[in-house]
Design an enzyme around this catalytic site. Structure first.
Site, mmCIF file in Angstrom:
data_model
loop_
_atom_site.group_PDB
_atom_site.id
_atom_site.type_symbol
_atom_site.label_atom_id
_atom_site.label_comp_id
_atom_site.label_asym_id
_atom_site.label_seq_id
_atom_site.Cartn_x
_atom_site.Cartn_y
_atom_site.Cartn_z
ATOM 1 N N GLY A 197 14.723 21.727 -33.573
ATOM 2 C CA GLY A 197 13.604 22.605 -33.232
ATOM 3 C C GLY A 197 12.310 21.827 -33.373
ATOM 4 N N ARG A 198 11.220 22.573 -33.308
ATOM 5 C CA ARG A 198 9.911 21.916 -33.432
ATOM 6 C C ARG A 198 9.721 21.332 -34.811
ATOM 7 N NH1 ARG A 198 5.622 26.237 -32.137
ATOM 8 N NH2 ARG A 198 7.208 27.586 -33.052
ATOM 9 N N GLU A 201 15.891 20.589 -38.104
ATOM 10 C CA GLU A 201 17.180 20.474 -37.414
ATOM 11 C C GLU A 201 18.087 21.633 -37.820
ATOM 12 O OE1 GLU A 201 18.793 16.796 -38.720
ATOM 13 O OE2 GLU A 201 17.551 15.608 -37.348
ATOM 14 N N VAL A 202 19.011 21.977 -36.933
ATOM 15 C CA VAL A 202 20.021 22.972 -37.295
ATOM 16 C C VAL A 202 21.398 22.300 -37.216
ATOM 17 C CG1 VAL A 202 21.057 25.189 -36.722
ATOM 18 C CG2 VAL A 202 18.590 24.869 -36.492
ATOM 19 N N ASP A 316 7.108 35.193 -33.240
ATOM 20 C CA ASP A 316 7.528 33.996 -32.492
ATOM 21 C C ASP A 316 8.811 34.309 -31.725
ATOM 22 O OD1 ASP A 316 7.390 31.448 -31.509
ATOM 23 O OD2 ASP A 316 8.201 30.462 -33.283
#
Ligand code: ADP
Ligand code: MG
Length: 489
Positions: A197-198, A201-202, A316
């Site tokens: 992601g911005r 991490e996933v 968001d």
């Protein structure tokens, strides 16, 4: 061995559910932003963390008056809840037991020599037997002790599955008691990185053979971790259309802080990923749309009573922050920017995250900075704007009369790849443009209804937009009328 010897003791005092009293409590531990907090219940949790019998103490408050957290039956925690001003300040639990007066020393004097003697005898017998064995089987390798490590690991959470653990802790927050969260987090093995992601991490991870998602926040986004952890731990947020929370953990590795958020894992990934590779039929489109709005309504509404929750606005919402479950229902993720509101005290908690929402999904009033930041309604209205854009993304991937559009993000044909705030402001506020809605959509009953919802989510004036609840009702009616028609046929 150590974890096996962790004691459990819990005490809960239940007061009348109708009187809502808030107390100041002492706050101590990684989840505290301040030295005090305000809640309906003050708590202290204790765990013996090493052979030296160090006692790890966390203090804080629960905002719901639900007491299961106070009486966890897992063999690893000692929890005390209390209900008065700063009542958790000087409370210690283990010490009182460790320092149990003379009884213990009396016991030591009489029983200890006998125990030592028995151990000595057993050791002697064991050694004798061992020598005899080794003489007899000299060629065999040395015997390995029982699976010691496994016994220790299993003892921490027993043979529980994630479902068992989460079922027995419907506490004030959505998750497990803090120390159980930490233990679970430290037993997770990272398997593969599934997304960047911005701000982090996933990973797909494994906990006792079950898939979990581990979001590893970069240190510059620690406020998002803090906010998400705070919301999941203080608000009862279990809903099929909200990403299920498991644990949150802060560790120090090589002098840097690692922030983890562990949630349910969804193999289909985000709605953004899903729409890239899949198309849907109008019923599938309605199911995705309806499940998202159900999740959003659950966030937006305040629920009163013991099982209640405050109102939450997401701030968001976008297809990357929505996950697609295996049953093709969606769930909303990423509460790092969320704002919380309670009507009773008219209390608006905006948090202090410097992060802003995703520019592509920002509502006009956010882009031209006319948004009323002191009003909770304003934040809900920006969520509805973003929901309209997500709806548009789904509709483009819906097959009508054999036709379907490629996946595109909202405003793809009006702004550059990574649009600036100014790019978005020019398109959305100055030129007042909206995503293009193809005529073909009006030939389908479902899509034409969704088209209307989009248009009414995109009004320049925030107060003119539909509410999430209104959208949910419309979509439910649509679904029911379609089912009715099917039955009639
Ligand atoms: P962003 O910052 O862009 O919102 P996230 O950090 O929230 O992204 O997530 C990055 C990606 O990781 C997602 O787009 C999705 O593909 C994947 N992901 C996030 N959470 C999960 C989950 N619980 N299960 C499966 N995949 C996930
Ligand atoms: Mg995200």
């Amino acid at each position: 061995m150590l974890q096996r010897s962790i004691w459990v003791f819990s005490l809960a005092i239940v007061t009348s559910a109708t009187d809502i009293i808030y107390y100041n409590c002492t706050c101590q531990g990684p989840y505290c932003s301040d030295k005090t907090c305000i809640g309906r219940t003050c708590f202290v949790t204790e765990q013996i963390v090493s052979d030296s019998r160090d006692i790890r103490t966390d203090r804080g408050c629960f905002n719901n008056s639900i007491y299961e957290q106070c009486s966890s039956n897992l063999d690893m925690l000692k929890v005390l809840c209390c209900f008065s001003e700063f009542c958790n300040e000087n409370v210690t639990m283990f010490q009182t037991e460790v320092e149990k007066p003379q009884e213990i020393s009396l016991l030591l004097v009489t029983v200890l020599p006998i125990v030592l003697f028995v151990i000595f005898l057993m050791l002697f017998a064991f050694l004798f037997w061992k020598i005899k064995q080794s003489r007899r089987k000299k060629s065999l390798p040395r015997l390995i002790d029982f699976g010691h490590a496994d016994i220790v690991n299993a003892s921490i959470v027993g043979d529980s599955t994630l479902g068992d653990l989460l079922d027995c802790t419907t506490g004030s927050g959505s998750g497990l008691p803090f120390l159980v969260q930490r233990t679970v987090a430290r037993q997770v093995t990272l398997v593969e990185c599934v997304g960047k992601g911005r701000y982090g991490e996933v990973w797909r991870g494994l906990w006792q053979g079950e898939n979990v998602a581990v979001k590893i926040f970069s240190s510059r986004d620690e406020q998002s971790w803090f906010r998400e952890t705070e919301i999941y731990n203080t608000v009862l947020l279990r809903h099929e259309n909200i990403l299920g929370f498991i644990a949150s953990d802060m560790t120090s590795r090589n002098s840097s802080t690692q922030l983890w958020l562990i949630t349910h894992y969804h193999d289909n990934g985000s709605l953004y990923d899903y729409l890239q590779r899949t198309t849907v039929d109008p019923e599938g489109c309605l199911q995705l749309a309806l499940s998202i709005i159900c999740g959003l309504v659950h966030l937006h509404v305040e629920i009163f009573g013991t099982q209640g929750k405050p109102a939450i606005a997401h701030r968001d919402l976008k297809s990357r922050n929505i996950l697609v479950k295996s049953n093709k229902q969606c769930c909303i993720a990423d509460l790092g920017l969320a704002v919380v509101h309670t009507q009773n005290e008219d209390y608006l908690d905006i948090g202090n995250n410097p992060r802003v929402g995703t520019k592509r999904y920002m509502a006009p009033e956010v882009l031209d900075e006319t948004i009323r930041t002191d009003s909770f309604e304003s934040y809900k209205q920006t969520d509805v704007w973003a929901y309209g854009l997500v709806l548009w993304e789904i509709c483009r991937r819906t097959i009508i009369n054999g036709m379907v559009e490629d996946y595109r993000p909202p405003f793809y044909d009006m702004v550059p790849h990574d649009p600036s705030f100014e790019d978005m402001k020019k398109v959305v506020c100055v030129d007042q443009q909206r995503p293009n809605v193809p005529n073909t959509w009006s030939s389908d009953k479902i899509l034409s209804s969704l088209m209307r919802i989009m248009r009414e989510s995109w009004y320049q004036s925030p107060s003119a937009r539909l509410t999430a609840l209104r959208i949910k009702k419309t979509l439910n009616n649509l679904k029911n009328s379609l089912e009715q028609r099917k039955q009639d046929c």
